[in-house]
Design a protein around this motif. Structure first.
Motif, PDB file in Angstrom:
ATOM      1  N   GLY A   1       0.829  -1.182   0.000  1.00 35.41           N
ATOM      2  CA  GLY A   1       0.000   0.000   0.000  1.00 35.41           C
ATOM      3  C   GLY A   1       0.874   1.246   0.000  1.00 35.41           C
ATOM      4  O   GLY A   1       2.085   1.163   0.020  1.00 35.41           O
ATOM      5  N   PRO A   2       0.339   2.459   0.054  1.00 36.25           N
ATOM      6  CA  PRO A   2      -1.095   2.714   0.080  1.00 36.25           C
ATOM      7  C   PRO A   2      -1.763   2.608  -1.296  1.00 36.25           C
ATOM      8  O   PRO A   2      -2.975   2.672  -1.399  1.00 36.25           O
ATOM      9  N   MET A   3      -0.971   2.423  -2.346  1.00 34.68           N
ATOM     10  CA  MET A   3      -1.600   2.254  -3.662  1.00 34.68           C
ATOM     11  C   MET A   3      -2.201   0.850  -3.727  1.00 34.68           C
ATOM     12  O   MET A   3      -1.673  -0.082  -3.129  1.00 34.68           O
ATOM     13  N   PHE A   4      -3.311   0.715  -4.411  1.00 36.13           N
ATOM     14  CA  PHE A   4      -3.825  -0.629  -4.662  1.00 36.13           C
ATOM     15  C   PHE A   4      -2.836  -1.324  -5.610  1.00 36.13           C
ATOM     16  O   PHE A   4      -1.993  -0.673  -6.234  1.00 36.13           O
ATOM     17  N   GLU A   5      -2.988  -2.620  -5.729  1.00 37.70           N
ATOM     18  CA  GLU A   5      -2.058  -3.398  -6.536  1.00 37.70           C
ATOM     19  C   GLU A   5      -2.340  -3.192  -8.027  1.00 37.70           C
ATOM     20  O   GLU A   5      -3.394  -2.718  -8.409  1.00 37.70           O
ATOM     21  N   THR A   6      -1.401  -3.620  -8.858  1.00 38.61           N
ATOM     22  CA  THR A   6      -1.653  -3.598 -10.299  1.00 38.61           C
ATOM     23  C   THR A   6      -2.328  -4.929 -10.682  1.00 38.61           C
ATOM     24  O   THR A   6      -2.189  -5.928  -9.964  1.00 38.61           O
ATOM     25  N   PRO A   7      -3.001  -4.962 -11.815  1.00 44.28           N
ATOM     26  CA  PRO A   7      -3.581  -6.233 -12.273  1.00 44.28           C
ATOM     27  C   PRO A   7      -2.527  -7.341 -12.401  1.00 44.28           C
ATOM     28  O   PRO A   7      -2.789  -8.495 -12.044  1.00 44.28           O
ATOM     29  N   ALA A   8      -1.318  -6.992 -12.838  1.00 43.62           N
ATOM     30  CA  ALA A   8      -0.263  -8.021 -12.982  1.00 43.62           C
ATOM     31  C   ALA A   8       0.128  -8.560 -11.608  1.00 43.62           C
ATOM     32  O   ALA A   8       0.389  -9.766 -11.458  1.00 43.62           O
ATOM     33  N   GLU A   9       0.190  -7.686 -10.625  1.00 45.30           N
ATOM     34  CA  GLU A   9       0.534  -8.138  -9.267  1.00 45.30           C
ATOM     35  C   GLU A   9      -0.531  -9.090  -8.725  1.00 45.30           C
ATOM     36  O   GLU A   9      -0.236 -10.116  -8.112  1.00 45.30           O
ATOM     37  N   ILE A  10      -1.783  -8.759  -8.986  1.00 40.53           N
ATOM     38  CA  ILE A  10      -2.875  -9.614  -8.490  1.00 40.53           C
ATOM     39  C   ILE A  10      -2.847 -10.978  -9.171  1.00 40.53           C
ATOM     40  O   ILE A  10      -3.018 -12.014  -8.526  1.00 40.53           O
ATOM     41  N   LYS A  11      -2.590 -10.972 -10.470  1.00 35.58           N
ATOM     42  CA  LYS A  11      -2.503 -12.235 -11.218  1.00 35.58           C
ATOM     43  C   LYS A  11      -1.366 -13.086 -10.640  1.00 35.58           C
ATOM     44  O   LYS A  11      -1.511 -14.292 -10.412  1.00 35.58           O
ATOM     45  N   PHE A  12      -0.247 -12.432 -10.365  1.00 32.15           N
ATOM     46  CA  PHE A  12       0.902 -13.114  -9.761  1.00 32.15           C
ATOM     47  C   PHE A  12       0.524 -13.697  -8.388  1.00 32.15           C
ATOM     48  O   PHE A  12       0.809 -14.853  -8.081  1.00 32.15           O
ATOM     49  N   LEU A  13      -0.156 -12.879  -7.576  1.00 36.31           N
ATOM     50  CA  LEU A  13      -0.510 -13.334  -6.219  1.00 36.31           C
ATOM     51  C   LEU A  13      -1.480 -14.517  -6.260  1.00 36.31           C
ATOM     52  O   LEU A  13      -1.414 -15.417  -5.428  1.00 36.31           O
ATOM     53  N   ARG A  14      -2.370 -14.511  -7.248  1.00 32.91           N
ATOM     54  CA  ARG A  14      -3.305 -15.644  -7.391  1.00 32.91           C
ATOM     55  C   ARG A  14      -2.512 -16.918  -7.707  1.00 32.91           C
ATOM     56  O   ARG A  14      -2.761 -17.979  -7.152  1.00 32.91           O
ATOM     57  N   THR A  15      -1.518 -16.755  -8.588  1.00 29.84           N
ATOM     58  CA  THR A  15      -0.692 -17.902  -8.984  1.00 29.84           C
ATOM     59  C   THR A  15       0.056 -18.498  -7.790  1.00 29.84           C
ATOM     60  O   THR A  15       0.252 -19.703  -7.704  1.00 29.84           O
ATOM     61  N   VAL A  16       0.482 -17.640  -6.856  1.00 27.73           N
ATOM     62  CA  VAL A  16       1.254 -18.161  -5.712  1.00 27.73           C
ATOM     63  C   VAL A  16       0.355 -18.548  -4.533  1.00 27.73           C
ATOM     64  O   VAL A  16       0.849 -18.835  -3.452  1.00 27.73           O
ATOM     65  N   GLY A  17      -0.953 -18.529  -4.740  1.00 25.18           N
ATOM     66  CA  GLY A  17      -1.842 -19.099  -3.729  1.00 25.18           C
ATOM     67  C   GLY A  17      -2.544 -18.117  -2.821  1.00 25.18           C
ATOM     68  O   GLY A  17      -3.099 -18.519  -1.800  1.00 25.18           O
ATOM     69  N   ALA A  18      -2.536 -16.832  -3.164  1.00 21.94           N
ATOM     70  CA  ALA A  18      -3.244 -15.859  -2.317  1.00 21.94           C
ATOM     71  C   ALA A  18      -4.712 -15.774  -2.723  1.00 21.94           C
ATOM     72  O   ALA A  18      -5.042 -15.846  -3.909  1.00 21.94           O
ATOM     73  N   ASP A  19      -5.576 -15.601  -1.740  1.00 18.71           N
ATOM     74  CA  ASP A  19      -7.013 -15.446  -1.997  1.00 18.71           C
ATOM     75  C   ASP A  19      -7.481 -14.010  -1.804  1.00 18.71           C
ATOM     76  O   ASP A  19      -8.547 -13.628  -2.277  1.00 18.71           O
ATOM     77  N   ALA A  20      -6.703 -13.233  -1.033  1.00 21.96           N
ATOM     78  CA  ALA A  20      -7.113 -11.859  -0.738  1.00 21.96           C
ATOM     79  C   ALA A  20      -5.879 -10.992  -0.529  1.00 21.96           C
ATOM     80  O   ALA A  20      -4.835 -11.485  -0.078  1.00 21.96           O
ATOM     81  N   ALA A  21      -6.009  -9.707  -0.871  1.00 25.90           N
ATOM     82  CA  ALA A  21      -4.883  -8.771  -0.709  1.00 25.90           C
ATOM     83  C   ALA A  21      -5.296  -7.644   0.225  1.00 25.90           C
ATOM     84  O   ALA A  21      -6.405  -7.122   0.115  1.00 25.90           O
ATOM     85  N   GLY A  22      -4.409  -7.292   1.135  1.00 21.56           N
ATOM     86  CA  GLY A  22      -4.709  -6.192   2.047  1.00 21.56           C
ATOM     87  C   GLY A  22      -3.440  -5.503   2.511  1.00 21.56           C
ATOM     88  O   GLY A  22      -2.331  -5.995   2.273  1.00 21.56           O
ATOM     89  N   MET A  23      -3.632  -4.358   3.175  1.00 23.49           N
ATOM     90  CA  MET A  23      -2.482  -3.520   3.539  1.00 23.49           C
ATOM     91  C   MET A  23      -2.226  -3.478   5.044  1.00 23.49           C
ATOM     92  O   MET A  23      -1.585  -2.566   5.542  1.00 23.49           O
ATOM     93  N   SER A  24      -2.762  -4.451   5.768  1.00 26.79           N
ATOM     94  CA  SER A  24      -2.599  -4.404   7.231  1.00 26.79           C
ATOM     95  C   SER A  24      -2.383  -5.811   7.779  1.00 26.79           C
ATOM     96  O   SER A  24      -1.942  -6.709   7.061  1.00 26.79           O
ATOM     97  N   THR A  25      -2.675  -5.980   9.022  1.00 29.70           N
ATOM     98  CA  THR A  25      -2.796  -7.300   9.669  1.00 29.70           C
ATOM     99  C   THR A  25      -1.487  -8.061   9.917  1.00 29.70           C
ATOM    100  O   THR A  25      -1.210  -8.481  11.035  1.00 29.70           O
ATOM    101  N   VAL A  26      -0.696  -8.270   8.842  1.00 29.10           N
ATOM    102  CA  VAL A  26       0.516  -9.082   9.011  1.00 29.10           C
ATOM    103  C   VAL A  26       1.492  -8.466  10.036  1.00 29.10           C
ATOM    104  O   VAL A  26       2.056  -9.192  10.852  1.00 29.10           O
TER     105      VAL A  26
END
Ligand code: HPA
Length: 272
Positions: A189-214
């Motif tokens: 963050g604070p920018m939302f992700e790019t479509p390529a980043e989301i596609k990548f994250l889906r490939t590596v097993g992520a179901d949701a993206a967020g900017m906090s918590t961890v």
């Protein structure tokens, strides 16, 4: 002043009014105002009145530390949290967790807003966090380790407590809430992700993206707490729908599911 001493000072302030160890602590992401309103308050502090406490800057995060009863249990609730993207240091972001640790809190529940990466999810869905990916951002445990808080090399093999996940599943059943279970990916963050980043994250097993918590969860695991995480899908992540993402959309969906989310959370706490 060392983080430990800062946390110790705040613990003493809280203990001057609260004489119990809360059964659970809950970090309320945006859109859980309804839950906060249902707490029978014993004592509360605005963040700005707690010496050494950071002050949240994001719209929709009120900034209050609340102690009281809900679902028949004593809880500590943080209404409003601190994000690294706001410019806070790792110490500032984890200070509240350290205060809870020194208070003796064992069960730590985090909630958040997230973008759905999993194509079978839809906005408004709730997701129990089974595990997370935090590799892409610096660790809040970077730097000198204070052994009074925890070990230098904490295991993250069971970051999210199996027994709390089980309780959350039962709570979903009891409250007739359809809840998913998946992997949360911590994004800078604070920018939302790019479509390529989301596609990548889906490939590596992520179901949701967020900017906090961890960050908070990492400190809580280091602290030896049992952790539960619940995400609210406030939007489909970037590139899934042909439209730009906005903070307003995140807030609006958050508000729309406030009742469902609050009832679910309350049932989880009742079962703890
Ligand atoms: N990405 C990252 N964080 C978020 C999102 C998102 O799409 N929605 C709400 N928080």
């Amino acid at each position: 002043m060392k983080l430990y001493d800062r946390a110790e000072n705040i613990k003493k302030i809280i203990q001057s009014e609260i004489d119990y160890i809360p059964d659970a602590a809950v970090v309320l992401g945006s859109g859980l105002g309804a839950f906060a309103n249902e707490i029978a308050v014993d004592a509360e502090w605005n963040y700005c009145d707690i010496p050494g406490f950071p002050v949240s800057t994001v719209a929709g995060h009120a900034g209050k530390f609340i102690f009281g009863t809900i679902g028949g249990k004593k809880i500590a609730a943080m209404q409003g949290r601190f994000h690294l993207y706001e410019g806070y240091s790792a110490e500032e972001v984890t200070l509240p967790v350290r205060v809870l640790q020194l208070l003796g809190v064992k069960n730590f529940i985090v909630t958040n807003a997230a973008g759905a990466i999993n194509l079978s999810y839809k906005p408004g869905d709730l997701m129990i966090i089974k595990d997370h990916i935090g590799l892409f951002c610096p660790s809040v445990l970077t730097g000198e380790n204070d052994e009074r808080f925890g070990t230098r090399f904490p295991s993250m093999s069971e970051t999210y407590s199996r027994s709390l996940i089980h309780i959350a599943e039962k709570a979903a059943e009891n409250s007739k809430t359809d809840v998913k279970a998946g992997v949360y990916c911590y994004c800078k963050g604070p920018m939302f992700e790019t479509p390529a980043e989301i596609k990548f994250l889906r490939t590596v097993g992520a179901d949701a993206a967020g900017m906090s918590t961890v960050p908070e969860v990492t400190a809580a695991v280091h602290a030896g707490m049992n952790v539960l995480g619940i995400s609210c899908m406030t939007n489909m992540a970037a590139g899934i729908l042909d439209q730009p993402l906005t903070h307003q959309e995140v807030m609006e969906t958050g508000r729309a599911v406030e009742k469902k989310f609050s009832a679910f959370l309350k049932e989880i706490i009742r079962l703890i």
